[in-house]
Design a protein around this motif. Structure first.
Motif, mmCIF file in Angstrom:
data_model
loop_
_atom_site.group_PDB
_atom_site.id
_atom_site.type_symbol
_atom_site.label_atom_id
_atom_site.label_comp_id
_atom_site.label_asym_id
_atom_site.label_seq_id
_atom_site.Cartn_x
_atom_site.Cartn_y
_atom_site.Cartn_z
ATOM 1 N N GLN A 121 -27.560 69.992 64.176
ATOM 2 C CA GLN A 121 -27.259 69.163 63.006
ATOM 3 C C GLN A 121 -26.591 67.857 63.415
ATOM 4 O O GLN A 121 -26.203 67.054 62.567
ATOM 5 C CB GLN A 121 -26.329 69.921 62.056
ATOM 6 N N GLY A 122 -26.408 67.668 64.717
ATOM 7 C CA GLY A 122 -25.772 66.449 65.201
ATOM 8 C C GLY A 122 -24.264 66.527 65.197
ATOM 9 O O GLY A 122 -23.578 65.504 65.285
ATOM 10 N N VAL A 123 -23.723 67.745 65.114
ATOM 11 C CA VAL A 123 -22.269 67.951 65.111
ATOM 12 C C VAL A 123 -21.802 68.286 66.523
ATOM 13 O O VAL A 123 -22.388 69.150 67.189
ATOM 14 C CB VAL A 123 -21.880 69.091 64.147
ATOM 15 N N ILE A 124 -20.766 67.617 66.981
ATOM 16 C CA ILE A 124 -20.205 67.880 68.300
ATOM 17 C C ILE A 124 -19.349 69.140 68.230
ATOM 18 O O ILE A 124 -18.573 69.323 67.286
ATOM 19 C CB ILE A 124 -19.335 66.695 68.773
ATOM 20 N N VAL A 125 -19.460 70.007 69.222
ATOM 21 C CA VAL A 125 -18.664 71.235 69.254
ATOM 22 C C VAL A 125 -17.739 71.228 70.467
ATOM 23 O O VAL A 125 -18.082 70.681 71.515
ATOM 24 C CB VAL A 125 -19.553 72.497 69.291
ATOM 25 N N ILE A 126 -16.573 71.834 70.309
ATOM 26 C CA ILE A 126 -15.619 71.954 71.414
ATOM 27 C C ILE A 126 -15.104 73.391 71.453
ATOM 28 O O ILE A 126 -13.926 73.651 71.178
ATOM 29 C CB ILE A 126 -14.456 70.945 71.258
ATOM 30 N N PRO A 127 -15.985 74.346 71.789
ATOM 31 C CA PRO A 127 -15.595 75.756 71.771
ATOM 32 C C PRO A 127 -14.524 76.085 72.805
ATOM 33 O O PRO A 127 -14.549 75.571 73.928
ATOM 34 C CB PRO A 127 -16.900 76.485 72.077
ATOM 35 N N LYS A 128 -13.607 76.950 72.394
ATOM 36 C CA LYS A 128 -12.549 77.381 73.291
ATOM 37 C C LYS A 128 -13.082 78.481 74.203
ATOM 38 O O LYS A 128 -13.677 79.447 73.745
ATOM 39 C CB LYS A 128 -11.367 77.910 72.482
ATOM 40 N N ALA A 129 -12.852 78.345 75.509
ATOM 41 C CA ALA A 129 -13.244 79.377 76.464
ATOM 42 C C ALA A 129 -12.443 79.186 77.747
ATOM 43 O O ALA A 129 -12.296 78.066 78.236
ATOM 44 C CB ALA A 129 -14.740 79.307 76.753
ATOM 45 N N THR A 130 -11.912 80.263 78.265
ATOM 46 C CA THR A 130 -11.152 80.201 79.521
ATOM 47 C C THR A 130 -11.899 80.904 80.652
ATOM 48 O O THR A 130 -11.646 80.631 81.816
ATOM 49 C CB THR A 130 -9.766 80.844 79.342
ATOM 50 N N ASP A 131 -12.796 81.796 80.296
ATOM 51 C CA ASP A 131 -13.608 82.502 81.284
ATOM 52 C C ASP A 131 -14.734 81.581 81.751
ATOM 53 O O ASP A 131 -15.536 81.118 80.935
ATOM 54 C CB ASP A 131 -14.197 83.767 80.651
ATOM 55 N N PRO A 132 -14.832 81.316 83.060
ATOM 56 C CA PRO A 132 -15.893 80.435 83.576
ATOM 57 C C PRO A 132 -17.295 80.848 83.139
ATOM 58 O O PRO A 132 -18.151 79.993 82.890
ATOM 59 C CB PRO A 132 -15.732 80.550 85.098
ATOM 60 N N LYS A 133 -17.540 82.152 83.027
ATOM 61 C CA LYS A 133 -18.854 82.632 82.601
ATOM 62 C C LYS A 133 -19.146 82.207 81.161
ATOM 63 O O LYS A 133 -20.273 81.836 80.825
ATOM 64 C CB LYS A 133 -18.931 84.151 82.723
ATOM 65 N N LEU A 134 -18.115 82.272 80.305
ATOM 66 C CA LEU A 134 -18.297 81.876 78.912
ATOM 67 C C LEU A 134 -18.461 80.363 78.782
ATOM 68 O O LEU A 134 -19.214 79.886 77.940
ATOM 69 C CB LEU A 134 -17.119 82.357 78.062
ATOM 70 N N VAL A 135 -17.736 79.625 79.611
ATOM 71 C CA VAL A 135 -17.871 78.164 79.610
ATOM 72 C C VAL A 135 -19.309 77.794 79.957
ATOM 73 O O VAL A 135 -19.932 76.956 79.296
ATOM 74 C CB VAL A 135 -16.894 77.511 80.612
ATOM 75 N N LYS A 136 -19.842 78.410 81.000
ATOM 76 C CA LYS A 136 -21.223 78.154 81.425
ATOM 77 C C LYS A 136 -22.202 78.547 80.312
ATOM 78 O O LYS A 136 -23.152 77.815 80.021
ATOM 79 C CB LYS A 136 -21.532 78.943 82.702
ATOM 80 N N GLN A 137 -21.946 79.682 79.696
ATOM 81 C CA GLN A 137 -22.801 80.159 78.616
ATOM 82 C C GLN A 137 -22.801 79.192 77.436
ATOM 83 O O GLN A 137 -23.851 78.902 76.859
ATOM 84 C CB GLN A 137 -22.315 81.537 78.161
ATOM 85 N N ASN A 138 -21.612 78.689 77.105
ATOM 86 C CA ASN A 138 -21.511 77.722 76.007
ATOM 87 C C ASN A 138 -22.298 76.451 76.299
ATOM 88 O O ASN A 138 -22.927 75.874 75.410
ATOM 89 C CB ASN A 138 -20.047 77.378 75.732
ATOM 90 N N LEU A 139 -22.265 76.016 77.546
ATOM 91 C CA LEU A 139 -22.983 74.799 77.919
ATOM 92 C C LEU A 139 -24.499 74.992 77.839
ATOM 93 O O LEU A 139 -25.238 74.035 77.595
ATOM 94 C CB LEU A 139 -22.594 74.371 79.343
ATOM 95 N N GLU A 140 -24.945 76.216 78.033
ATOM 96 C CA GLU A 140 -26.384 76.491 78.042
ATOM 97 C C GLU A 140 -26.980 76.614 76.641
ATOM 98 O O GLU A 140 -28.191 76.801 76.503
ATOM 99 C CB GLU A 140 -26.655 77.774 78.839
ATOM 100 N N HIS A 141 -26.163 76.481 75.611
ATOM 101 C CA HIS A 141 -26.689 76.647 74.255
ATOM 102 C C HIS A 141 -27.678 75.540 73.864
ATOM 103 O O HIS A 141 -28.430 75.689 72.907
ATOM 104 C CB HIS A 141 -25.533 76.694 73.241
ATOM 105 N N ILE A 142 -27.676 74.452 74.607
ATOM 106 C CA ILE A 142 -28.583 73.343 74.262
ATOM 107 C C ILE A 142 -29.980 73.525 74.864
ATOM 108 O O ILE A 142 -30.852 72.681 74.678
ATOM 109 C CB ILE A 142 -28.011 71.987 74.731
ATOM 110 N N ASN A 143 -30.187 74.629 75.570
ATOM 111 C CA ASN A 143 -31.465 74.841 76.244
ATOM 112 C C ASN A 143 -32.514 75.545 75.384
ATOM 113 O O ASN A 143 -33.518 76.029 75.900
ATOM 114 C CB ASN A 143 -31.255 75.632 77.540
#
Length: 199
Positions: A121-143
């Motif tokens: 929808q063109g909304v920027i997200v800033i999800p909270k994550a401290t686990d490196p695996k979750l951070v990586k997973q969050n970044l992959e949502h654009i794929n």
């Protein structure tokens, strides 16, 4: 609590956007229109998730070329960490049948589906994550991309529920240094006629 929204205007020196309160939607809509006629508002920071889709607000901001940045993208999770009753009573988005059905179809996690719903929808997200695996997973949502029908199905989960309402925890700040500082800062910005928008 206090967020910088990157405001600047041609007639005034750079301004910042701060507020520890959640104004009613009519105030936000009016403010965006009135202040944008004087200032160039760059970004609007708002709670945004499938339980609080705020379609009209997002469309209004984008029509005025104002970027929308979301916090609490996963809905009630952050509220549960703070023990808020409203958050505890609301079903987790990670366990919602609509979200999980879509996630399974795309072979993605519920978190990725929720984040993709926002970013498509063109909304920027800033999800909270401290686990490196979750951070990586969050970044992959654009794929991957959701279909129009899937986007609509998730948006239809909207129940106009806000989980980050400072009024819910105001009792924690009474007679405390945090409460004193909050009041002081609000008064400072009001006295100096500085703009603060936060929802």
């Amino acid at each position: 609590v206090f967020q910088h929204a990157g405001l600047h205007g041609p007639r005034r020196p750079p301004l910042r956007s701060y507020s520890p309160i959640s104004p009613p939607s009519w105030y936000v809509h009016l403010s965006l229109r009135v202040f944008d006629s004087v200032l160039n508002i760059a970004c609007y920071f708002s709670e945004h998730h499938p339980y609080l889709a705020q379609e009209d607000l997002v469309k209004l901001a984008q029509s005025q070329k104002i970027t929308v940045m979301a916090y609490s993208s996963f809905g009630p999770i952050s509220g549960r960490e703070l023990g808020w009753k409203r958050a505890n009573e609301c079903p987790s988005l990670f366990e919602h049948n609509v979200i999980n059905t879509i996630a399974k179809k795309h072979n993605r996690t519920a978190a990725e589906v929720i984040l993709r719903w926002s970013t498509q929808q063109g909304v920027i997200v800033i999800p909270k994550a401290t686990d490196p695996k979750l951070v990586k997973q969050n970044l992959e949502h654009i794929n991957f991309d959701l279909t129009k029908e899937e986007l609509r199905a998730i948006t239809d989960l909207d129940v106009h529920t806000r989980f980050n309402n400072p009024a819910d925890v105001s009792h924690l700040f009474r007679n405390s240094l945090a409460h004193f500082l909050t009041v002081f800062i609000i008064q400072y910005f009001e006295e100096h006629k500085l703009l603060y928008l936060f929802a």
